[in-house]
Motif scaffolding. Structure first.
Motif, PDB file in Angstrom:
ATOM      1  N   LEU A 458       0.852  -1.184   0.000  1.00 44.41           N
ATOM      2  CA  LEU A 458       0.000   0.000   0.000  1.00 44.41           C
ATOM      3  C   LEU A 458       0.888   1.233   0.000  1.00 44.41           C
ATOM      4  CD1 LEU A 458      -2.596  -0.979   2.792  1.00 44.41           C
ATOM      5  CD2 LEU A 458      -2.982  -1.060   0.324  1.00 44.41           C
ATOM      6  N   GLY A 459       0.295   2.388  -0.241  1.00 43.96           N
ATOM      7  CA  GLY A 459       1.030   3.635  -0.105  1.00 43.96           C
ATOM      8  C   GLY A 459       1.144   4.032   1.358  1.00 43.96           C
ATOM      9  N   GLN A 460       1.988   5.020   1.631  1.00 42.98           N
ATOM     10  CA  GLN A 460       2.268   5.385   3.012  1.00 42.98           C
ATOM     11  C   GLN A 460       1.413   6.539   3.537  1.00 42.98           C
ATOM     12  OE1 GLN A 460       6.785   5.504   2.596  1.00 42.98           O
ATOM     13  NE2 GLN A 460       6.594   4.313   4.475  1.00 42.98           N
ATOM     14  N   THR A 461       0.450   6.985   2.756  1.00 42.36           N
ATOM     15  CA  THR A 461      -0.456   8.040   3.211  1.00 42.36           C
ATOM     16  C   THR A 461      -1.880   7.497   3.227  1.00 42.36           C
ATOM     17  OG1 THR A 461       0.954   9.733   2.239  1.00 42.36           O
ATOM     18  CG2 THR A 461      -1.280  10.377   2.813  1.00 42.36           C
ATOM     19  N   LEU A 462      -2.488   7.489   4.414  1.00 43.96           N
ATOM     20  CA  LEU A 462      -3.830   6.935   4.572  1.00 43.96           C
ATOM     21  C   LEU A 462      -4.818   7.988   5.049  1.00 43.96           C
ATOM     22  CD1 LEU A 462      -2.765   3.601   6.324  1.00 43.96           C
ATOM     23  CD2 LEU A 462      -3.394   3.893   3.933  1.00 43.96           C
ATOM     24  N   ASP A 463      -4.506   9.276   4.850  1.00 42.55           N
ATOM     25  CA  ASP A 463      -5.369  10.326   5.383  1.00 42.55           C
ATOM     26  C   ASP A 463      -6.706  10.428   4.664  1.00 42.55           C
ATOM     27  OD1 ASP A 463      -4.315  11.241   3.034  1.00 42.55           O
ATOM     28  OD2 ASP A 463      -3.497  13.116   3.834  1.00 42.55           O
ATOM     29  N   PHE A 464      -6.850   9.752   3.533  1.00 39.85           N
ATOM     30  CA  PHE A 464      -8.123   9.755   2.815  1.00 39.85           C
ATOM     31  C   PHE A 464      -9.186   8.922   3.530  1.00 39.85           C
ATOM     32  CE2 PHE A 464      -5.559   6.221   1.220  1.00 39.85           C
ATOM     33  CZ  PHE A 464      -6.429   5.156   1.386  1.00 39.85           C
ATOM     34  N   LEU A 465      -8.748   7.989   4.384  1.00 42.40           N
ATOM     35  CA  LEU A 465      -9.679   7.021   4.939  1.00 42.40           C
ATOM     36  C   LEU A 465     -10.697   7.616   5.898  1.00 42.40           C
ATOM     37  CD1 LEU A 465      -7.829   3.656   5.663  1.00 42.40           C
ATOM     38  CD2 LEU A 465      -9.847   4.044   4.261  1.00 42.40           C
ATOM     39  N   ALA A 466     -10.284   8.624   6.664  1.00 39.93           N
ATOM     40  CA  ALA A 466     -11.181   9.164   7.688  1.00 39.93           C
ATOM     41  C   ALA A 466     -12.496   9.635   7.080  1.00 39.93           C
ATOM     42  CB  ALA A 466     -10.488  10.305   8.436  1.00 39.93           C
ATOM     43  N   ARG A 467     -12.420  10.415   6.011  1.00 48.23           N
ATOM     44  CA  ARG A 467     -13.646  10.928   5.398  1.00 48.23           C
ATOM     45  C   ARG A 467     -14.451   9.822   4.729  1.00 48.23           C
ATOM     46  NH1 ARG A 467     -11.860  16.240   2.101  1.00 48.23           N
ATOM     47  NH2 ARG A 467      -9.778  15.361   2.419  1.00 48.23           N
ATOM     48  N   LEU A 468     -13.754   8.914   4.037  1.00 48.47           N
ATOM     49  CA  LEU A 468     -14.465   7.840   3.366  1.00 48.47           C
ATOM     50  C   LEU A 468     -15.152   6.909   4.362  1.00 48.47           C
ATOM     51  CD1 LEU A 468     -12.068   6.939   0.426  1.00 48.47           C
ATOM     52  CD2 LEU A 468     -14.458   7.582   0.215  1.00 48.47           C
ATOM     53  N   ARG A 469     -14.468   6.592   5.453  1.00 50.82           N
ATOM     54  CA  ARG A 469     -15.053   5.697   6.458  1.00 50.82           C
ATOM     55  C   ARG A 469     -16.195   6.388   7.201  1.00 50.82           C
ATOM     56  NH1 ARG A 469     -14.442   0.371   6.619  1.00 50.82           N
ATOM     57  NH2 ARG A 469     -13.523   0.059   8.675  1.00 50.82           N
ATOM     58  N   GLU A 470     -16.107   7.691   7.350  1.00 53.46           N
ATOM     59  CA  GLU A 470     -17.200   8.414   7.999  1.00 53.46           C
ATOM     60  C   GLU A 470     -18.460   8.348   7.142  1.00 53.46           C
ATOM     61  OE1 GLU A 470     -18.257  12.947   9.547  1.00 53.46           O
ATOM     62  OE2 GLU A 470     -16.225  12.444   8.891  1.00 53.46           O
ATOM     63  N   ARG A 471     -18.283   8.487   5.837  1.00 58.43           N
ATOM     64  CA  ARG A 471     -19.440   8.441   4.938  1.00 58.43           C
ATOM     65  C   ARG A 471     -19.883   7.009   4.661  1.00 58.43           C
ATOM     66  NH1 ARG A 471     -17.173  12.462   0.180  1.00 58.43           N
ATOM     67  NH2 ARG A 471     -16.798  14.304   1.472  1.00 58.43           N
ATOM     68  N   HIS A 472     -18.926   6.095   4.637  1.00 59.61           N
ATOM     69  CA  HIS A 472     -19.228   4.714   4.241  1.00 59.61           C
ATOM     70  C   HIS A 472     -18.577   3.758   5.252  1.00 59.61           C
ATOM     71  CE1 HIS A 472     -20.305   6.716   0.506  1.00 59.61           C
ATOM     72  NE2 HIS A 472     -19.072   7.198   0.433  1.00 59.61           N
ATOM     73  N   PRO A 473     -19.141   3.665   6.460  1.00 57.89           N
ATOM     74  CA  PRO A 473     -18.500   2.876   7.525  1.00 57.89           C
ATOM     75  C   PRO A 473     -18.395   1.381   7.212  1.00 57.89           C
ATOM     76  CG  PRO A 473     -20.701   3.590   8.170  1.00 57.89           C
ATOM     77  CD  PRO A 473     -20.367   4.323   6.916  1.00 57.89           C
ATOM     78  N   ASP A 474     -19.226   0.877   6.317  1.00 57.80           N
ATOM     79  CA  ASP A 474     -19.200  -0.548   5.995  1.00 57.80           C
ATOM     80  C   ASP A 474     -18.366  -0.859   4.751  1.00 57.80           C
ATOM     81  OD1 ASP A 474     -20.910  -1.146   8.147  1.00 57.80           O
ATOM     82  OD2 ASP A 474     -22.665  -0.619   6.947  1.00 57.80           O
ATOM     83  N   GLU A 483     -16.153   9.927  -6.620  1.00 55.15           N
ATOM     84  CA  GLU A 483     -16.975  11.020  -6.082  1.00 55.15           C
ATOM     85  C   GLU A 483     -16.213  11.799  -5.012  1.00 55.15           C
ATOM     86  OE1 GLU A 483     -20.848  11.311  -3.158  1.00 55.15           O
ATOM     87  OE2 GLU A 483     -20.758   9.684  -4.618  1.00 55.15           O
ATOM     88  N   HIS A 484     -15.510  11.090  -4.151  1.00 56.13           N
ATOM     89  CA  HIS A 484     -14.708  11.719  -3.093  1.00 56.13           C
ATOM     90  C   HIS A 484     -13.611  12.593  -3.700  1.00 56.13           C
ATOM     91  CE1 HIS A 484     -11.666  11.988   0.095  1.00 56.13           C
ATOM     92  NE2 HIS A 484     -10.833  11.285  -0.653  1.00 56.13           N
ATOM     93  N   LEU A 485     -12.927  12.090  -4.736  1.00 59.21           N
ATOM     94  CA  LEU A 485     -11.793  12.827  -5.302  1.00 59.21           C
ATOM     95  C   LEU A 485     -12.248  14.036  -6.102  1.00 59.21           C
ATOM     96  CD1 LEU A 485      -9.591   9.811  -6.476  1.00 59.21           C
ATOM     97  CD2 LEU A 485      -9.162  11.327  -4.537  1.00 59.21           C
ATOM     98  N   LEU A 486     -13.319  13.876  -6.867  1.00 56.82           N
ATOM     99  CA  LEU A 486     -13.790  14.989  -7.702  1.00 56.82           C
ATOM    100  C   LEU A 486     -14.648  15.974  -6.940  1.00 56.82           C
ATOM    101  CD1 LEU A 486     -14.702  13.131 -11.034  1.00 56.82           C
ATOM    102  CD2 LEU A 486     -12.556  14.252 -10.394  1.00 56.82           C
ATOM    103  N   GLY A 487     -15.069  15.572  -5.728  1.00 58.75           N
ATOM    104  CA  GLY A 487     -15.889  16.473  -4.935  1.00 58.75           C
ATOM    105  C   GLY A 487     -17.288  16.640  -5.485  1.00 58.75           C
TER     106      GLY A 487
END
Length: 490
Positions: A458-474, A483-487
């Motif tokens: 994997l890559g060494q930056t995981l800061d994207f996960l917080a927002r994605l997991r908040e919106r899509h916990p499962d 959708e997340h990247l393009l806003g």
């Protein structure tokens, strides 16, 4: 049977090949970015990319699993030479699938000597993966190759082009010969690439080649010539490739050291930090202005999986970004579901660590290994019997008698040293081939019952996960990543 009799034109055109994507989904690992993931991304209008590594082996093992949904045979039915297809099916298809614990049948290993079976399986494997990625939509699909695996490049590329691939991406080396290869294969002319053979004299050249006329009989309409994107980590390499029309790509993916998989070593003397990872400095930063001045489209990669990173990249003149890890953990990626769940849970609770290991890869390039509690990647090499039975990362070398041999720093130490390798090169090496296959559920089971443990990059930056997991916990899908990247909703 000829290409004319077996048309594949319905898979050739994208919705608009003149429109460049803002997001490229990275070509990750062996089968992690498979046809299912690439298709999901391509349906959004962004560039879905399949990994082009070991697709001969993936096809053979999936056929031995029985091809339960028939997708492999459906794709193969569209291949222009059904004689070639029958030979592969006769050799590898197991109706109902092999029983649990049965070892997979091997495939011919890469080498400089001609091997018709190996060439055919490589062409078919690449054709199938791209065909399925393009099936049912008109979005753009690319394929990602490693320059290090030179022996497979001509046959693999031709197979992908027969399926109408839109982009070819290549990194982990200097892909100067790929534009000419694509030009030749698009017209069904012989194509070749140079193969690095250690110990060769200056001016001595070895090549891997493919003559389409010897592979397919009959008349062939010209193929679409895909765009070529060179993956670079230094401005000087981009400038070198750009200086001649013969080596000039159609664009660049500019990859920083945080990206997953292999990364370029730091420029200058290798220095390690307190955790034993390479230290990157100012000399390793790529100047976007220098790349932009070349006048070709480019995408930034490595820690770019946020809408803010996309905005910054475009502000610097980039066409967009490439993102890998965020897609590796989405629903459609090829990672085994249990492995994916473990990684997501560890990333969420903070126990996941991605180590840039300077020794793990037999290639000599630093390689990202995902570690966490219970991760098989933490097992020492002593716990895994040393064995190199797949050989995709073997290095050709010149023997004393002038013949070409092959060695891998992850093979048994005595074998490697006997072949002229230095014993210190074997320290800390992992078998990436077997470990990465296990991570997608296609690991080998040995005759003695030993099962290859999974290895994940994997890559060494995981800061994207917080927002994605908040919106899509499962868990989240590839479309939700876009959708997340393009806003915005695509």
């Amino acid at each position: 049977m000829t290409v004319t009799e077996h048309p594949i034109a319905e898979h050739a055109p994208g919705a608009d090949r003149g429109v460049l994507p803002r997001v490229i989904q990275g070509g990750m690992g062996v089968g992690v970015s498979g046809h299912r993931l690439a298709a999901a991304v391509a349906r959004t209008g962004q560039l879905g990319v399949v990994s082009g590594v070991a697709l001969d082996l993936l096809l053979a093992r999936r056929l031995q699993r029985g091809d339960a949904d028939g997708s492999l045979r459906r794709a193969l039915s569209r291949f222009p030479d059904q004689g070639m297809v029958r030979r592969a099916l006769d050799r590898y298809l197991v109706p109902g699938g092999i029983t649990a614990g049965t070892p997979f049948r091997p495939v011919p290993r890469l080498g400089l000597r001609d091997n018709r079976q190996r060439t055919e399986l490589t062409v078919l494997g690449n054709f199938v993966e791209v065909f399925l990625a393009k099936e049912g939509h008109t979005g753009p699909v690319g394929i990602n190759y490693l320059e290090k695996i030179q022996l497979a490049t001509p046959a693999a590329t031709y197979g992908a082009m027969l399926a109408g691939v839109d982009y070819v991406l290549m990194g982990a080396g200097i892909p100067a010969e790929i534009p000419a290869l694509l030009d030749a294969l698009a017209e069904h002319r012989p194509g070749e690439v140079s193969v690095t053979v250690e110990g060769s004299a200056a001016g001595q050249r070895h090549t891997a080649s493919l003559d389409p006329a010897e592979l397919l009989s009959g008349a062939h309409a010209p193929l679409y010539r895909p765009r070529f994107l060179a993956i670079v980590s230094a401005s000087v390499l981009a400038q070198y490739l750009h200086r001649s029309p013969a080596t000039r790509p159609d664009g660049f993916v500019v990859e920083g050291p945080l990206a997953g998989g292999h990364s370029a070593p730091p420029r200058g003397r290798m220095r390690l930090d307190d955790c034993g990872e390479p230290v990157y400095g100012v000399r390793d930063a790529v100047d976007s202005a220098t790349i932009a001045a070349l006048g070709l489209p480019f995408w930034l990669a490595g820690g770019c999986a946020t809408p803010e990173a996309l905005a910054r990249a475009e502000a610097e003149g980039a066409t967009g970004i490439q993102a890998g890890t965020v897609f590796a953990l989405c629903a459609e990626s090829g990672l085994e579901p249990a492995v994916k769940r473990r990684l997501l849970a560890q990333a969420t609770d903070g126990s996941l660590r991605v180590r840039n290991d300077p020794l793990a890869s037999p290639t000599g390039f630093p390689f990202k290994v995902a570690d966490g509690p219970g991760s098989p990647a933490l097992r020492s090499l002593e716990e895994r019997p040393r064995l190199c039975d797949l050989g995709y990362l073997r290095t050709p070398y010149l023997k004393g008698n002038g013949a070409v041999g092959y060695r891998c720093p992850a093979e048994p130490v005595d074998d490697y040293v006997r072949k002229g390798g230095a014993v210190e090169d074997t320290e800390g090496r992992h078998c990436l081939c077997n470990g990465l296959l296990s991570a997608i559920g296609l690991g080998q089971t040995r005759a003695d019952g030993y099962a290859e443990p999974p290895l994940v990059t994997l890559g060494q930056t995981l800061d994207f996960l917080a927002r994605l997991r908040e919106r899509h916990p499962d868990g989240y899908t590839a479309g939700q990543v876009v959708e997340h990247l393009l806003g915005e909703r695509w």
